[in-house]
Write an enzyme that holds these catalytic residues in place. Structure first.
Site, PDB file in Angstrom:
ATOM      1  NE  ARG A  38      41.041  42.970  51.939  1.00 41.21           N
ATOM      2  CZ  ARG A  38      41.195  41.782  51.479  1.00 41.21           C
ATOM      3  NH1 ARG A  38      40.098  41.124  50.729  1.00 41.21           N
ATOM      4  NH2 ARG A  38      42.293  40.821  51.850  1.00 41.21           N
ATOM      5  NE  ARG A  51      40.795  44.834  39.478  1.00 43.51           N
ATOM      6  CZ  ARG A  51      40.800  43.704  40.298  1.00 43.51           C
ATOM      7  NH1 ARG A  51      40.434  43.777  41.607  1.00 43.51           N
ATOM      8  NH2 ARG A  51      40.949  42.474  39.786  1.00 43.51           N
ATOM      9  CG  ASP A  87      46.967  42.152  48.533  1.00 43.31           C
ATOM     10  OD1 ASP A  87      45.810  42.051  48.552  1.00 43.31           O
ATOM     11  OD2 ASP A  87      47.489  41.308  48.937  1.00 43.31           O
ATOM     12  CE1 TYR A 162      47.523  34.479  51.624  1.00 43.71           C
ATOM     13  CE2 TYR A 162      48.232  36.510  53.223  1.00 43.71           C
ATOM     14  CZ  TYR A 162      47.362  35.534  52.538  1.00 43.71           C
ATOM     15  OH  TYR A 162      45.832  35.577  52.916  1.00 43.71           O
TER      16      TYR A 162
HETATM   17  O1  1CP Z   1      39.889  48.703  50.750  1.00 45.95           O
HETATM   18  C1  1CP Z   1      40.570  48.466  51.416  1.00 45.95           C
HETATM   19  O2  1CP Z   1      40.729  47.844  52.493  1.00 45.95           O
HETATM   20  C2  1CP Z   1      41.901  48.212  50.501  1.00 45.95           C
HETATM   21  C3  1CP Z   1      42.354  47.111  49.993  1.00 45.95           C
HETATM   22  C4  1CP Z   1      42.966  45.846  50.355  1.00 45.95           C
HETATM   23  C5  1CP Z   1      43.641  45.631  51.525  1.00 45.95           C
HETATM   24  C6  1CP Z   1      43.572  46.319  52.898  1.00 45.95           C
HETATM   25  C7  1CP Z   1      43.174  44.754  49.529  1.00 45.95           C
HETATM   26  C8  1CP Z   1      42.513  44.578  48.139  1.00 45.95           C
HETATM   27  N1  1CP Z   1      43.828  43.875  50.221  1.00 45.95           N
HETATM   28  C9  1CP Z   1      44.143  44.421  51.574  1.00 45.95           C
HETATM   29  C10 1CP Z   1      44.786  43.841  52.489  1.00 45.95           C
HETATM   30  C11 1CP Z   1      45.196  42.015  52.487  1.00 45.95           C
HETATM   31  N2  1CP Z   1      45.423  41.487  51.554  1.00 45.95           N
HETATM   32  C12 1CP Z   1      45.010  41.266  53.636  1.00 45.95           C
HETATM   33  C13 1CP Z   1      44.951  41.913  55.144  1.00 45.95           C
HETATM   34  C14 1CP Z   1      43.355  42.328  55.408  1.00 45.95           C
HETATM   35  C15 1CP Z   1      42.491  41.155  55.572  1.00 45.95           C
HETATM   36  O3  1CP Z   1      42.805  40.470  56.468  1.00 45.95           O
HETATM   37  O4  1CP Z   1      41.482  41.239  54.976  1.00 45.95           O
HETATM   38  C16 1CP Z   1      45.148  40.032  53.448  1.00 45.95           C
HETATM   39  C17 1CP Z   1      45.278  38.747  54.389  1.00 45.95           C
HETATM   40  C18 1CP Z   1      45.451  40.179  51.980  1.00 45.95           C
HETATM   41  C19 1CP Z   1      45.508  38.849  51.157  1.00 45.95           C
HETATM   42  C20 1CP Z   1      44.588  38.719  50.024  1.00 45.95           C
HETATM   43  N3  1CP Z   1      44.593  39.481  49.027  1.00 45.95           N
HETATM   44  C21 1CP Z   1      43.330  37.972  49.949  1.00 45.95           C
HETATM   45  C22 1CP Z   1      42.883  37.146  51.276  1.00 45.95           C
HETATM   46  C23 1CP Z   1      43.549  35.501  50.661  1.00 45.95           C
HETATM   47  C24 1CP Z   1      43.263  34.626  51.918  1.00 45.95           C
HETATM   48  O5  1CP Z   1      44.268  34.129  52.457  1.00 45.95           O
HETATM   49  O6  1CP Z   1      41.882  34.292  52.392  1.00 45.95           O
HETATM   50  C25 1CP Z   1      42.759  38.205  48.942  1.00 45.95           C
HETATM   51  C26 1CP Z   1      41.362  37.480  48.426  1.00 45.95           C
HETATM   52  C27 1CP Z   1      43.392  39.441  48.048  1.00 45.95           C
HETATM   53  C28 1CP Z   1      43.166  39.741  47.039  1.00 45.95           C
HETATM   54  C29 1CP Z   1      42.613  40.966  46.934  1.00 45.95           C
HETATM   55  N4  1CP Z   1      43.233  41.999  47.801  1.00 45.95           N
HETATM   56  C30 1CP Z   1      42.431  43.315  47.654  1.00 45.95           C
HETATM   57  C31 1CP Z   1      41.099  42.973  46.905  1.00 45.95           C
HETATM   58  C32 1CP Z   1      40.136  43.778  46.408  1.00 45.95           C
HETATM   59  C33 1CP Z   1      41.063  41.473  46.588  1.00 45.95           C
HETATM   60  C34 1CP Z   1      40.209  40.637  45.837  1.00 45.95           C
HETATM   61  C35 1CP Z   1      40.773  40.581  44.469  1.00 45.95           C
HETATM   62  C36 1CP Z   1      40.044  41.263  43.340  1.00 45.95           C
HETATM   63  O7  1CP Z   1      39.043  42.073  43.546  1.00 45.95           O
HETATM   64  O8  1CP Z   1      40.017  41.000  42.327  1.00 45.95           O
END
Ligand code: 1CP
Length: 355
Positions: A38, A51, A87, A162
Site C-alpha cells: 500500500r 484521485r 485492487d 469477500y
Molecule cells: O500500493 C499498493 O500496495 C497497491 C494498491 C493496492 C493493493 C495492493 C490496493 C489499492 N489494494 C490492494 C490489495 C488489497 N485490496 C488487499 C490486500 C492487501 C491488504 O491486505 O491490505 C485487500 C484485502 C484489498 C481489499 C480492499 N480494497 C480493502 C480492505 C477492506 C477490508 O476488508 O478491510 C480496501 C479498503 C480496498 C480499497 C482500496 N484498494 C486500494 C486502495 C488505495 C483502496 C482505498 C480506496 C481509496 O483510496 O479510495
C-alpha cells in the site's frame, strides 16, 4: 515491443540485476531492498490529488492514472520496487461480479456467493477482460527503467471471503460456514478462484511485471489443519500456474504465524511475515530455500524517529542470517502515516545494510 518492455519472465538486465529481484532469488545484494505494501495510496497528498472525484474501481481502469499513481511512491521514497496500482477485486469485477469499492469500507458484493448455483457467475478470466491492465503495465515498464514492477492478486481464500460475506468481515462466519458445511462446494469455489487469480497474474507477467505477490490477507483466521485441507490446494494451484515464467512469487498473509510452514509448502519463492513473529523464527518455520519479506509493524511509523530506527534495527538483526530478505511492513501503510517517515525508513535501511 520497445527495448525496455520485457517479454514474459525475462526483464531487461538492469531490472534483473536489481537488489529487489536478487533478494527474492536469494542472491547477494548491494543493500537490503525495501518496498511497502500500500505504498501508493492515501498517505500521499499527490495520490489524493489525482484521485479526486474518481471512484476507486474506475481509477484502476485508467492506464495513465494507474501509471502515475504507481510511480508516485517510487519517485518520492526511492523504494526498490513498484507495486501495480489495482485492487484484489478488479478481476472479479472484470468477469461481471456485481461489486463496488465503497470509500471508507472496501469491496462490497451486491449478491454474495452462497449456493452452488452462484458458482456459475464465476466464469474464467481472459486477457480481453482486462486490456487496461496490459496497457498500464506496458506504460509502466517503459517509465520505470530498472525498477522492478510487482504484479499482484488476491489469494483464493481472501477473495472467497469477500464474495461469500458480501464485504469486509471480522469473523468470516459465512465463509467458514460454507467451508465446514459444504466442503465440496467450497473446494469448487476456491478452485475457480485459483483459475481466475492465475489468469490475472499471467496477464500481468506477460505485460512485463517482474515479480508477483499473492495477498492472502485474511487467511490468518484459520487453524493450520483447515488451511492444509481447505485452502492450500487452491493457493498451490496458483503458484504452479505461474512457476514456468521464472519470476519470483511472493506469498503474504496477516496473523499467519501458525501457518508459515504450510504457506511455504504452497510453493512461493518468498514468504511475507507480519510483525508478530521475528524473522529468524519465521525462517525456521518456513524452512530452507525461501526468502522472507517483512516485517515492521505499520503502527510503529506513528512513533518517534528513534523508535522507528530501533525497531528497524531489530528486524535487520533478526534477518542477518536469512537466505534473502526484502524489507517491508508487516501489513499495508496506514492511510494517516506521515510520508516523510516512510522516506526516512527507506534511507535508514539502505544505509544500514550497504555492503
Ligand atoms: O500500493 C499498493 O500496495 C497497491 C494498491 C493496492 C493493493 C495492493 C490496493 C489499492 N489494494 C490492494 C490489495 C488489497 N485490496 C488487499 C490486500 C492487501 C491488504 O491486505 O491490505 C485487500 C484485502 C484489498 C481489499 C480492499 N480494497 C480493502 C480492505 C477492506 C477490508 O476488508 O478491510 C480496501 C479498503 C480496498 C480499497 C482500496 N484498494 C486500494 C486502495 C488505495 C483502496 C482505498 C480506496 C481509496 O483510496 O479510495
Amino acid at each position: 515491443m520497445s527495448a525496455n518492455q520485457s517479454p514474459a519472465g525475462k526483464p531487461p538486465t538492469a531490472t534483473y540485476e536489481s537488489a529487489f529481484l536478487k533478494a527474492c532469488r536469494r542472491e547477494a545484494v548491494p543493500h537490503t531492498p525495501v518496498w511497502f505494501m500500500r505504498q501508493a495510496g492515501r498517505s500521499l497528498p499527490e495520490y489524493r490529488k489525482v484521485r479526486e472525484g474518481i471512484p476507486m474501481l474506475e481509477s484502476c481502469m485508467r492506464p495513465e492514472l494507474v501509471t502515475e499513481i504507481t510511480l508516485q511512491p517510487v519517485r518520492r521514497h526511492g523504494v526498490d520496487a513498484a507495486i501495480f496500482f489495482s485492487d484484489i477485486v478488479v478481476p472479479l469485477k472484470a468477469i461481471g461480479i456485481d461489486l463496488d469499492i465503497k470509500p471508507g469500507i472496501g469491496p462490497v458484493v451486491e449478491n454474495p456467493i452462497r449456493s452452488r448455483a452462484d458458482l456459475a457467475r464465476l466464469r474464467d478470466l481472459t486477457p480481453e477482460d482486462v486490456t487496461y491492465v496490459t496497457e498500464a503495465i506496458g506504460l509502466l515498464t517503459r517509465e520505470l527503467g530498472g525498477t522492478p514492477l510487482i504484479g499482484f492478486a488476491g489469494a483464493p481464500f481472501t477473495l472467497a471471503s469477500y464474495l461469500v460475506e458480501g464485504g469486509p468481515s471480522r469473523n468470516h462466519e459465512h465463509t467458514k460456514a460454507l467451508m465446514y458445511g459444504d466442503p465440496q462446494m467450497w473446494a469448487d469455489l476456491l478452485d475457480r478462484l485459483a483459475g481466475i487469480t492465475a489468469a490475472f497474474l499471467k496477464v500481468q507477467i506477460e505485460a512485463g511485471a517482474s515479480a508477483v505477490q499473492l495477498f492472502d490477507s485474511w487467511v490468518g483466521a484459520l487453524a493450520p489443519a483447515d488451511y492444509r485441507r481447505s485452502v492450500l490446494p487452491a493457493s498451490r494451484k496458483v503458484f504452479e500456474a505461474v512457476a514456468g515464467y521464472g519470476v519470483p512469487r511472493i506469498h503474504f498473509g496477516v496473523g499467519t504465524g501458525e501457518l508459515l510452514g504450510l504457506m511455504g509448502e504452497a510453493g512461493a519463492d518468498v514468504v511475507g511475515v507480519d510483525w508478530r513473529v521475528p524473522l529468524d523464527e519465521a525462517a525456521r518455520r518456513v524452512g530452507p530455500g525461501k526468502a522472507l519479506q517483512g516485517n515492521l509493524d505499520p503502527a510503529v511509523l506513528f512513533s518517534s524517529r528513534e523508535a522507528v530506527e530501533t525497531k528497524t534495527r531489530e528486524i535487520l538483526d533478526a534477518a542477518a542470517g536469512l537466505e534473502g530478505h526484502v524489507f517491508n511492513l508487516g501489513h499495508g501503510v496506514l492511510p494517516s502515516t506521515d510520508p516523510d517517515a516512510l522516506t526516512r525508513l527507506v534511507e535508514y535501511v539502505h544505509t544500514q545494510t550497504a555492503r
